[in-house]
Design a protein around this motif. Structure first.
Motif, PDB file in Angstrom:
ATOM      1  N   ALA A  13       0.920  -1.421   0.128  1.00 47.94           N
ATOM      2  CA  ALA A  13       0.211  -0.110   0.081  1.00 47.94           C
ATOM      3  C   ALA A  13       0.935   1.146  -0.022  1.00 47.94           C
ATOM      4  O   ALA A  13       0.351   2.372  -0.409  1.00 47.94           O
ATOM      5  CB  ALA A  13      -1.051  -0.021   1.040  1.00 47.94           C
ATOM      6  N   ASP A  14       2.074   1.173   0.281  1.00 46.46           N
ATOM      7  CA  ASP A  14       3.117   2.327   0.398  1.00 46.46           C
ATOM      8  C   ASP A  14       3.801   2.410  -1.154  1.00 46.46           C
ATOM      9  O   ASP A  14       3.537   1.727  -1.804  1.00 46.46           O
ATOM     10  CB  ASP A  14       4.101   2.026   1.425  1.00 46.46           C
ATOM     11  CG  ASP A  14       3.519   2.165   2.795  1.00 46.46           C
ATOM     12  OD1 ASP A  14       2.527   2.738   3.083  1.00 46.46           O
ATOM     13  OD2 ASP A  14       4.211   1.755   3.729  1.00 46.46           O
ATOM     14  N   ALA A  15       4.229   3.764  -1.221  1.00 43.80           N
ATOM     15  CA  ALA A  15       5.093   3.904  -2.351  1.00 43.80           C
ATOM     16  C   ALA A  15       6.209   3.114  -2.381  1.00 43.80           C
ATOM     17  O   ALA A  15       6.832   2.737  -1.413  1.00 43.80           O
ATOM     18  CB  ALA A  15       5.264   5.417  -2.211  1.00 43.80           C
ATOM     19  N   PRO A  16       7.064   2.683  -3.280  1.00 43.62           N
ATOM     20  CA  PRO A  16       8.208   2.037  -3.484  1.00 43.62           C
ATOM     21  C   PRO A  16       9.095   2.179  -2.368  1.00 43.62           C
ATOM     22  O   PRO A  16       9.753   1.472  -1.783  1.00 43.62           O
ATOM     23  CB  PRO A  16       8.533   2.112  -4.818  1.00 43.62           C
ATOM     24  CG  PRO A  16       7.259   2.177  -5.670  1.00 43.62           C
ATOM     25  CD  PRO A  16       6.426   3.225  -4.947  1.00 43.62           C
ATOM     26  N   TRP A  17       9.362   3.350  -2.443  1.00 46.82           N
ATOM     27  CA  TRP A  17      10.549   4.096  -1.526  1.00 46.82           C
ATOM     28  C   TRP A  17      10.194   3.909  -0.042  1.00 46.82           C
ATOM     29  O   TRP A  17      11.185   3.644   0.886  1.00 46.82           O
ATOM     30  CB  TRP A  17      11.065   5.420  -1.840  1.00 46.82           C
ATOM     31  CG  TRP A  17      10.030   6.582  -1.409  1.00 46.82           C
ATOM     32  CD1 TRP A  17       9.112   7.098  -2.186  1.00 46.82           C
ATOM     33  CD2 TRP A  17      10.165   7.148   0.044  1.00 46.82           C
ATOM     34  NE1 TRP A  17       8.283   8.015  -1.347  1.00 46.82           N
ATOM     35  CE2 TRP A  17       8.974   8.284  -0.249  1.00 46.82           C
ATOM     36  CE3 TRP A  17      10.906   7.083   1.109  1.00 46.82           C
ATOM     37  CZ2 TRP A  17       8.750   8.972   1.024  1.00 46.82           C
ATOM     38  CZ3 TRP A  17      10.519   7.923   1.957  1.00 46.82           C
ATOM     39  CH2 TRP A  17       9.451   8.792   2.199  1.00 46.82           C
ATOM     40  N   ARG A  18       8.861   3.910   0.350  1.00 47.15           N
ATOM     41  CA  ARG A  18       8.511   3.752   1.783  1.00 47.15           C
ATOM     42  C   ARG A  18       8.674   2.442   2.085  1.00 47.15           C
ATOM     43  O   ARG A  18       8.871   2.075   3.383  1.00 47.15           O
ATOM     44  CB  ARG A  18       6.970   4.211   1.692  1.00 47.15           C
ATOM     45  CG  ARG A  18       6.848   5.791   1.845  1.00 47.15           C
ATOM     46  CD  ARG A  18       5.553   6.202   2.276  1.00 47.15           C
ATOM     47  NE  ARG A  18       5.318   7.806   2.160  1.00 47.15           N
ATOM     48  CZ  ARG A  18       5.604   8.513   3.355  1.00 47.15           C
ATOM     49  NH1 ARG A  18       6.177   7.611   4.424  1.00 47.15           N
ATOM     50  NH2 ARG A  18       5.469   9.889   3.337  1.00 47.15           N
ATOM     51  N   ARG A  19       8.402   1.257   1.187  1.00 47.53           N
ATOM     52  CA  ARG A  19       8.590   0.104   1.496  1.00 47.53           C
ATOM     53  C   ARG A  19       9.680  -0.456   2.132  1.00 47.53           C
ATOM     54  O   ARG A  19      10.001  -1.411   2.754  1.00 47.53           O
ATOM     55  CB  ARG A  19       8.101  -0.776   0.206  1.00 47.53           C
ATOM     56  CG  ARG A  19       6.726  -0.606  -0.188  1.00 47.53           C
ATOM     57  CD  ARG A  19       6.683  -1.503  -1.522  1.00 47.53           C
ATOM     58  NE  ARG A  19       5.408  -0.857  -2.214  1.00 47.53           N
ATOM     59  CZ  ARG A  19       5.245  -1.363  -3.314  1.00 47.53           C
ATOM     60  NH1 ARG A  19       5.905  -2.152  -4.059  1.00 47.53           N
ATOM     61  NH2 ARG A  19       4.307  -0.722  -4.210  1.00 47.53           N
ATOM     62  N   HIS A  20      11.011   0.497   1.430  1.00 51.54           N
ATOM     63  CA  HIS A  20      12.342   0.089   2.125  1.00 51.54           C
ATOM     64  C   HIS A  20      12.568   0.335   3.775  1.00 51.54           C
ATOM     65  O   HIS A  20      13.204  -0.279   4.439  1.00 51.54           O
ATOM     66  CB  HIS A  20      13.169   1.447   1.541  1.00 51.54           C
ATOM     67  CG  HIS A  20      14.799   1.050   2.086  1.00 51.54           C
ATOM     68  ND1 HIS A  20      15.294   0.023   1.545  1.00 51.54           N
ATOM     69  CD2 HIS A  20      15.392   1.782   2.689  1.00 51.54           C
ATOM     70  CE1 HIS A  20      16.668   0.219   2.102  1.00 51.54           C
ATOM     71  NE2 HIS A  20      16.714   1.417   3.012  1.00 51.54           N
ATOM     72  N   PHE A  21      11.505   1.079   4.197  1.00 51.03           N
ATOM     73  CA  PHE A  21      11.377   1.201   5.596  1.00 51.03           C
ATOM     74  C   PHE A  21      10.136   0.789   6.478  1.00 51.03           C
ATOM     75  O   PHE A  21      10.166   0.035   7.592  1.00 51.03           O
ATOM     76  CB  PHE A  21      11.426   2.768   6.124  1.00 51.03           C
ATOM     77  CG  PHE A  21      12.429   3.474   5.701  1.00 51.03           C
ATOM     78  CD1 PHE A  21      13.655   3.490   6.166  1.00 51.03           C
ATOM     79  CD2 PHE A  21      12.296   4.119   4.302  1.00 51.03           C
ATOM     80  CE1 PHE A  21      14.740   4.165   5.584  1.00 51.03           C
ATOM     81  CE2 PHE A  21      13.682   4.956   3.869  1.00 51.03           C
ATOM     82  CZ  PHE A  21      14.819   4.847   4.287  1.00 51.03           C
ATOM     83  N   SER A  22       9.058   0.732   5.756  1.00 51.12           N
ATOM     84  CA  SER A  22       7.729   0.399   6.324  1.00 51.12           C
ATOM     85  C   SER A  22       7.555  -0.923   6.793  1.00 51.12           C
ATOM     86  O   SER A  22       6.686  -1.500   7.648  1.00 51.12           O
ATOM     87  CB  SER A  22       6.403   0.720   5.511  1.00 51.12           C
ATOM     88  OG  SER A  22       6.627   0.322   4.204  1.00 51.12           O
ATOM     89  N   TRP A  23       8.459  -2.052   6.216  1.00 46.93           N
ATOM     90  CA  TRP A  23       8.342  -3.326   6.594  1.00 46.93           C
ATOM     91  C   TRP A  23       8.611  -3.498   8.152  1.00 46.93           C
ATOM     92  O   TRP A  23       8.147  -4.391   8.797  1.00 46.93           O
ATOM     93  CB  TRP A  23       9.404  -4.223   5.825  1.00 46.93           C
ATOM     94  CG  TRP A  23      10.969  -3.929   6.287  1.00 46.93           C
ATOM     95  CD1 TRP A  23      11.618  -3.013   5.608  1.00 46.93           C
ATOM     96  CD2 TRP A  23      11.629  -4.126   7.324  1.00 46.93           C
ATOM     97  NE1 TRP A  23      12.546  -2.710   6.174  1.00 46.93           N
ATOM     98  CE2 TRP A  23      12.811  -3.650   7.317  1.00 46.93           C
ATOM     99  CE3 TRP A  23      11.318  -5.336   8.438  1.00 46.93           C
ATOM    100  CZ2 TRP A  23      13.868  -3.808   8.110  1.00 46.93           C
ATOM    101  CZ3 TRP A  23      12.361  -5.390   9.204  1.00 46.93           C
ATOM    102  CH2 TRP A  23      13.664  -4.901   9.099  1.00 46.93           C
ATOM    103  N   ALA A  24       9.405  -2.457   8.658  1.00 43.62           N
ATOM    104  CA  ALA A  24       9.754  -2.614  10.099  1.00 43.62           C
ATOM    105  C   ALA A  24       8.497  -2.617  11.051  1.00 43.62           C
ATOM    106  O   ALA A  24       8.485  -2.869  12.242  1.00 43.62           O
ATOM    107  CB  ALA A  24      10.787  -1.810  10.572  1.00 43.62           C
ATOM    108  N   ARG A  25       7.635  -1.869  10.673  1.00 44.51           N
ATOM    109  CA  ARG A  25       6.369  -1.448  11.147  1.00 44.51           C
ATOM    110  C   ARG A  25       5.250  -2.700  11.144  1.00 44.51           C
ATOM    111  O   ARG A  25       4.313  -2.736  11.954  1.00 44.51           O
ATOM    112  CB  ARG A  25       5.789  -0.037  10.826  1.00 44.51           C
ATOM    113  CG  ARG A  25       6.822   1.005  10.972  1.00 44.51           C
ATOM    114  CD  ARG A  25       7.291   1.269  12.166  1.00 44.51           C
ATOM    115  NE  ARG A  25       6.493   1.769  13.010  1.00 44.51           N
ATOM    116  CZ  ARG A  25       6.755   2.175  14.402  1.00 44.51           C
ATOM    117  NH1 ARG A  25       8.054   1.991  14.968  1.00 44.51           N
ATOM    118  NH2 ARG A  25       5.723   2.721  15.146  1.00 44.51           N
TER     119      ARG A  25
END
Length: 302
Positions: free
Chosen positions: A260-272
């Motif tokens: 659901a996140d933009a591609p660059w956000r997926r680099h970080f949002s997996w941790a949440r």
């Protein structure tokens, strides 16, 4: 040392370079694994709390979060005049932390888990401490080398690297919080980052160690968990980092991340939302733990 509840212990290292929090499964196995988690550049360790809690629970072990020197709760701040680079982190901080953890949890297998730059620094630190590690786990981690980025983005990456290098060289410290990349960092750390981003090689200022050769000599099991279409750690960057670990037994796995996140956000949002990453780590670690337990039993019988 102050205990907030039975599962978390907070303590600072001697030079206050980092603050550490330990998540201990409520009923850990006596030989349960210990995961020492290293964050991305400019990211506080507290961001990874959901990941650490889920990992400790799923692996029935211990997950340790630590702020890198100069980040999060660390008092060694660039804007206060702290001067350091990769060398202090990989040759002092990470080995010292891991030795302390090993003393606190004797006999347990210890894995370094690094996200992004944390994976790079964990790999470099493993050159100093590989015999004491059970393995190395990289999450969305690759070199910063702009030439291994996708061709469509390569020219932009090259411009960004030159801009970061120039700003870090001209100012007293690199103001990453203001610029939106990497957090505030000392000039020497950004010089180390820029060298890797420009050449693809690792060189730690102030060290006589040939880290390219040292990486090649590490013998460890390595898991690389990669996020599909991650523009911050593209496939080519991960491949370049893993190629340096030529003596390691490497397993690569891909996940979708938070789609659901933009591609660059997926680099970080997996941790949440860490379930995918935790599942891959646990599936990789469990066979290793069974082998270790069998070997221990065989030695005891012999």
């Amino acid at each position: 040392m102050t205990i907030f509840d039975p599962s978390r212990t907070w303590f600072a290292d001697d030079d206050q370079a980092a603050l550490v929090v330990i998540f201990n499964h409520s009923r850990p196995h006596a030989r349960g694994p210990v995961f020492v988690c290293l964050p991305a550049m400019g990211v506080a360790a507290s961001f990874y709390t959901p990941f650490a809690e889920a990992l400790a629970q799923a692996a029935k072990g211990v997950a340790v979060l630590t702020d890198l020197r100069g980040q999060g709760q660390s008092e060694a701040l660039a804007r206060r005049g702290a001067r350091f680079g990769y060398q202090e982190i990989v040759a002092q901080d990470i080995p010292s932390l891991t030795a302390s953890i090993a003393a606190q949890f004797p006999g347990r297998p210890i894995y370094l888990v690094g996200h992004s730059l944390g994976g790079q620094l964990g790999s470099l630190a493993a050159a100093h401490m590989a015999p004491g590690l059970a393995g190395l786990i990289l999450v969305a981690s690759g070199t910063a080398h702009y030439r291994v980025w996708p061709k469509a983005l390569r020219w932009r990456a090259g411009i960004a690297v030159r801009a970061v290098r120039t700003v870090a060289a001209l100012l007293p410290w690199y103001p990453g919080r203001l610029l939106g990349f990497g957090g505030d960092q000392p000039r020497r750390l950004m010089a180390d980052w820029s060298y890797n981003a420009s050449t693809g090689r690792y060189r730690c200022a102030g060290s006589r160690i040939d880290y390219e050769e040292a990486l090649n000599d590490i013998v460890l099991p390595v898991l690389s968990v990669e996020i599909r279409a991650d523009p911050v750690a593209p496939t080519g960057a991960t491949t370049e980092l893993l190629a340096k670990l030529a003596s390691c037994a490497i397993e690569r796995r891909q996940i979708d991340g938070v789609t659901a996140d933009a591609p660059w956000r997926r680099h970080f949002s997996w941790a949440r939302s860490p379930d995918e990453v935790v599942a891959e780590i646990v599936a990789w670690v469990r066979p290793q733990l069974r082998r270790v337990n069998v070997e221990c039993l065989e030695r005891a019988v012999a």
